[in-house]
Design an enzyme around this catalytic site. Structure first.
Site, PDB file in Angstrom:
ATOM      1  N   CYS A  95      24.127  22.602  22.891  1.00 13.80           N
ATOM      2  CA  CYS A  95      23.285  22.268  21.764  1.00 13.80           C
ATOM      3  C   CYS A  95      23.787  21.366  20.744  1.00 13.80           C
ATOM      4  O   CYS A  95      23.310  20.640  20.165  1.00 13.80           O
ATOM      5  CB  CYS A  95      22.949  23.609  20.886  1.00 13.80           C
ATOM      6  SG  CYS A  95      24.489  24.137  19.929  1.00 13.80           S
ATOM      7  N   PHE A 118       0.758  -0.999   0.088  1.00 13.03           N
ATOM      8  CA  PHE A 118       0.030  -0.007   0.061  1.00 13.03           C
ATOM      9  C   PHE A 118       0.889   1.233   0.028  1.00 13.03           C
ATOM     10  O   PHE A 118       0.583   2.379   0.665  1.00 13.03           O
ATOM     11  CB  PHE A 118      -0.857   0.075   1.260  1.00 13.03           C
ATOM     12  CG  PHE A 118      -1.866  -1.187   1.343  1.00 13.03           C
ATOM     13  CD1 PHE A 118      -2.628  -1.520   0.271  1.00 13.03           C
ATOM     14  CD2 PHE A 118      -2.027  -1.837   2.591  1.00 13.03           C
ATOM     15  CE1 PHE A 118      -3.348  -2.688   0.244  1.00 13.03           C
ATOM     16  CE2 PHE A 118      -3.131  -2.893   2.577  1.00 13.03           C
ATOM     17  CZ  PHE A 118      -3.812  -3.472   1.391  1.00 13.03           C
ATOM     18  N   CYS A 138       3.595   2.373  -2.829  1.00 13.72           N
ATOM     19  CA  CYS A 138       4.051   2.775  -4.100  1.00 13.72           C
ATOM     20  C   CYS A 138       3.457   4.294  -4.337  1.00 13.72           C
ATOM     21  O   CYS A 138       2.145   4.314  -4.878  1.00 13.72           O
ATOM     22  CB  CYS A 138       3.848   1.875  -5.275  1.00 13.72           C
ATOM     23  SG  CYS A 138       4.577   2.350  -6.848  1.00 13.72           S
ATOM     24  N   CYS A 175      41.074  24.680  13.584  1.00 18.65           N
ATOM     25  CA  CYS A 175      40.415  24.917  12.507  1.00 18.65           C
ATOM     26  C   CYS A 175      39.523  26.072  12.667  1.00 18.65           C
ATOM     27  O   CYS A 175      38.950  26.763  11.632  1.00 18.65           O
ATOM     28  CB  CYS A 175      39.698  23.778  11.552  1.00 18.65           C
ATOM     29  SG  CYS A 175      38.411  22.916  12.563  1.00 18.65           S
ATOM     30  N   THR A 194       8.742   4.236  -0.355  1.00 25.40           N
ATOM     31  CA  THR A 194       9.317   5.419  -0.772  1.00 25.40           C
ATOM     32  C   THR A 194       8.759   6.676  -0.351  1.00 25.40           C
ATOM     33  O   THR A 194       7.295   6.582  -0.550  1.00 25.40           O
ATOM     34  CB  THR A 194       9.862   5.404  -2.373  1.00 25.40           C
ATOM     35  OG1 THR A 194       8.507   5.261  -3.142  1.00 25.40           O
ATOM     36  CG2 THR A 194      10.926   4.248  -2.244  1.00 25.40           C
TER      37      THR A 194
HETATM   38  C1  LIG Z   1      13.564   1.185  -8.134  1.00 29.07           C
HETATM   39  C2  LIG Z   1      12.640   0.821  -7.157  1.00 29.07           C
HETATM   40  C3  LIG Z   1      11.604   0.021  -7.167  1.00 29.07           C
HETATM   41  C4  LIG Z   1      10.693  -0.189  -6.135  1.00 29.07           C
HETATM   42  N1  LIG Z   1       9.606  -1.199  -6.488  1.00 29.07           N
HETATM   43  C5  LIG Z   1       8.833  -1.541  -5.388  1.00 29.07           C
HETATM   44  C6  LIG Z   1       7.816  -2.475  -5.545  1.00 29.07           C
HETATM   45  O1  LIG Z   1       7.498  -3.100  -6.593  1.00 29.07           O
HETATM   46  N2  LIG Z   1       6.997  -2.922  -4.394  1.00 29.07           N
HETATM   47  C7  LIG Z   1       7.407  -2.313  -3.365  1.00 29.07           C
HETATM   48  O2  LIG Z   1       6.610  -2.812  -2.219  1.00 29.07           O
HETATM   49  N3  LIG Z   1       8.369  -1.435  -3.154  1.00 29.07           N
HETATM   50  C8  LIG Z   1       9.220  -0.983  -4.055  1.00 29.07           C
HETATM   51  N4  LIG Z   1      10.332  -0.110  -3.879  1.00 29.07           N
HETATM   52  C9  LIG Z   1      10.322   0.474  -2.427  1.00 29.07           C
HETATM   53  C10 LIG Z   1      11.457  -0.687  -1.940  1.00 29.07           C
HETATM   54  O3  LIG Z   1      10.979  -1.956  -1.584  1.00 29.07           O
HETATM   55  C11 LIG Z   1      11.736   0.000  -0.149  1.00 29.07           C
HETATM   56  O4  LIG Z   1      10.552   0.024   0.562  1.00 29.07           O
HETATM   57  C12 LIG Z   1      12.379   1.300  -0.417  1.00 29.07           C
HETATM   58  O5  LIG Z   1      13.203   1.474  -1.447  1.00 29.07           O
HETATM   59  C13 LIG Z   1      13.142   1.852   0.781  1.00 29.07           C
HETATM   60  O6  LIG Z   1      14.199   0.976   1.034  1.00 29.07           O
HETATM   61  P1  LIG Z   1      15.833   1.254   0.622  1.00 29.07           P
HETATM   62  O7  LIG Z   1      16.129   2.678   1.367  1.00 29.07           O
HETATM   63  O8  LIG Z   1      16.634   0.356   1.324  1.00 29.07           O
HETATM   64  O9  LIG Z   1      15.980   1.453  -0.913  1.00 29.07           O
HETATM   65  C14 LIG Z   1      11.059   0.229  -5.020  1.00 29.07           C
HETATM   66  C15 LIG Z   1      12.140   0.831  -4.624  1.00 29.07           C
HETATM   67  C16 LIG Z   1      12.832   1.070  -5.575  1.00 29.07           C
HETATM   68  C17 LIG Z   1      14.243   2.124  -5.464  1.00 29.07           C
HETATM   69  S1  SF4 Z   2      37.671  21.702  18.524  1.00 24.87           S
HETATM   70 FE1  SF4 Z   2      37.014  23.277  16.958  1.00 24.87          FE
HETATM   71  S2  SF4 Z   2      38.858  24.141  16.319  1.00 24.87           S
HETATM   72 FE2  SF4 Z   2      39.522  22.269  17.106  1.00 24.87          FE
HETATM   73  S3  SF4 Z   2      39.427  20.887  15.613  1.00 24.87           S
HETATM   74 FE3  SF4 Z   2      37.469  20.823  16.488  1.00 24.87          FE
HETATM   75  S4  SF4 Z   2      36.097  22.310  15.224  1.00 24.87           S
HETATM   76 FE4  SF4 Z   2      38.329  22.767  14.983  1.00 24.87          FE
HETATM   77  S1  SF4 Z   3      26.431  26.534  22.637  1.00 25.02           S
HETATM   78 FE1  SF4 Z   3      26.391  24.867  21.459  1.00 25.02          FE
HETATM   79  S2  SF4 Z   3      27.474  25.475  19.728  1.00 25.02           S
HETATM   80 FE2  SF4 Z   3      28.182  26.674  21.565  1.00 25.02          FE
HETATM   81  S3  SF4 Z   3      29.905  25.928  22.843  1.00 25.02           S
HETATM   82 FE3  SF4 Z   3      27.839  25.138  23.520  1.00 25.02          FE
HETATM   83  S4  SF4 Z   3      27.352  23.092  22.605  1.00 25.02           S
HETATM   84 FE4  SF4 Z   3      29.049  24.138  21.458  1.00 25.02          FE
END
Ligand SMILES: Cc1cc2nc3c(=O)[nH]c(=O)nc-3n(C[C@H](O)[C@H](O)[C@H](O)COP(=O)(O)O)c2cc1C
Ligand code: SF4
Ligand code: SF4
Length: 430
Positions: free
Chosen positions: A382, A133, A135, A345, A201
């Protein structure tokens, strides 16, 4: 060596590595070669009524030298006659009786159509069914795939129809192109799903060619939205997996899919609740033999952890995934720069100065060498500086004991609510 075999809702396979329904599972020749290479299971390329594919149909997003960071396709389901696929499934199952062969199915949302296809594929000996369900293109325009998958009632009804005649386990494959995936997951379970798989996807347009102004890919100068997958989608898939795994109303085994390309990815998916995993893009990028590294890596990891079965990983991190409102607002980390590893850096300084809290000072030490130092009292923890730092071990995020009792946003709101309730006008006036 640990036991890698899994049992997903009654479907057994020698290891958790399955190929997802996609080009790698298009024919018996491919699936059998994949099993020889080490894959434990395969979900056959989706079977249904005959379709016609476009040319071209794939595109990749490369990012900063990383080829295929994301993959986009506008391919439909199998373009081979059903009879041919069924014959090859039968032969494959006969040659590999202990491997999992799952038939992926997509038909119009009518009871008759589901009954018919389920019986036909079960007659050739599949171990289970996966209802597609998900595609997002081509099939959706005909009311199938994501068009069905975005309507919870239709998912439930079709699952029920499949279950009415199925004798093997039914997995429902969910579309990520929806606001809350758990709603559809619950409806699949109400319809009788034995397991769910996710994700298919994600709606995407890989790019626009700035020279020709065509979409990428284009079919004779025209493009249409496709489905995105590959490493770029892994965080989205992991979140959707976690949401389903922690929902007690879902409560069925999950086959995890989306951006998996290493054994570490597999461990992450299993810790977040997947009983097994499926891979498409990584196999298309690197070939079937990538499974060898996955098997070795998983084996070594389990041995290092002292685990005897891969089953012991399943869901271990689910309870650690919570709602934002339950996080402890008084928990505190700060950045600390390790002078021995720092290469000066300045990336961290610029990041903090321009886009965070201006608390990395550029100083000169006693020997006259420039150094960077975090003013810990102003650091909000952060993580940005450690994210942009190019040297492992140059910045550590250190937990600070601040003496404050844990308090989440929800605790805080409750406390404010109870204060308001005990607050009277008389007190204000008095
Ligand atoms: C080219 C392509 C064709 C796909 N065809 C199908 C399909 O026929 N049926 C299906 O359920 N999923 C299909 N998928 C989705 C994949 O099964 C899978 O859910 C999706 O690619 C995520 O996994 P991945 O990140 O490992 O690629 C397709 C994906 C790709 C890239
Ligand atoms: S700590 Fe800061 S100055 Fe040192 S390598 Fe990492 S990013 Fe560069
Ligand atoms: S505020 Fe964020 S970016 Fe600044 S020193 Fe602290 S963790 Fe690092």
């Amino acid at each position: 060596m640990a036991d890698l075999s899994i049992d997903l809702a009654g479907i057994r396979s020698p290891n958790p590595f399955w190929l997802a329904s996609a080009p790698p599972t298009n024919t018996g020749y491919q699936v059998q070669r994949a099993f020889e290479a080490g894959w434990g299971g395969a979900v056959w390329k989706t079977l249904g009524d005959p379709i016609i594919n476009t040319s071209a149909r794939f595109a990749a997003v490369n990012f900063n030298g990383q080829r295929v960071a994301g993959f986009n396709n506008i391919e439909l389901i199998s373009d081979r006659p059903l009879d041919v696929n069924l014959k090859e499934i039968y032969e494959t199952k006969k040659r590999f009786p202990n491997h999992a062969v799952i038939a992926s199915l997509m038909v119009e949302p009518t009871q008759y159509k589901w009954h018919e296809i389920v019986k036909r594929v079960e007659d050739v000996g599949v171990d289970g069914l996966e209802l597609n369900f998900g595609c997002p293109h081509g099939m959706a325009e005909r009311g199938m795939g994501a068009a069905s998958g975005q309507q919870p009632d239709l998912v439930q009804a079709q699952t029920t129809w499949a279950k009415e005649v199925a004798t093997t386990p039914v997995i429902v494959k969910l579309t990520p192109n929806i606001t809350d995936i758990t709603v559809v997951a619950r409806h699949a379970v109400k319809g009788g799903a034995d397991a769910i798989s996710l994700i298919n996807t994600i709606n995407s347009l890989a790019g626009v060619d700035i020279h020709s102004w065509n979409t990428i890919p284009h079919v004779g100068g025209k493009g249409a939205h496709g489905g995105y997958c590959g490493p770029a989608v892994k965080p989205i898939a992991l979140n959707m997996l976690a949401e389903c795994a922690r929902d007690i109303n879902v409560g069925v085994p999950i086959s995890g899919i989306g951006g998996i390309s290493t054994w570490q990815d597999v461990v992450e998916f299993m810790l977040m609740g997947a009983t097994g995993i499926q891979v498409c893009t990584a196999a298309m990028h690197h070939g079937f033999r990538i499974v060898e590294e996955m098997i070795d890596g998983l084996n070594n990891y389990l041995d290092d952890k002292g685990l005897t079965s891969v089953h012991e990983l399943i869901g271990q991190s689910v309870s650690r995934y919570s709602n934002w409102g339950d996080l402890d607002l008084n928990y505190q980390v700060v950045a600390r720069i390790n002078e021995d590893n720092c290469i000066n850096c300045n990336k961290c300084h610029i990041a903090c100065e321009d886009t965070s809290h201006q608390c990395i000072d550029m100083l000169t030490n006693a020997e006259g060498k420039s150094i960077l130092q975090v003013r810990e009292e102003d650091c909000v923890g952060c993580n940005l500086c450690s994210i942009v730092c190019p040297v492992d071990g140059a910045i550590d995020m250190i937990e600070i004991e601040n003496g404050m009792a844990p308090m989440s946003w929800n605790d805080r709101q409750k406390m404010i609510g109870s204060l308001n309730n005990s607050y009277t006008g008389a007190e204000v006036i008095g």
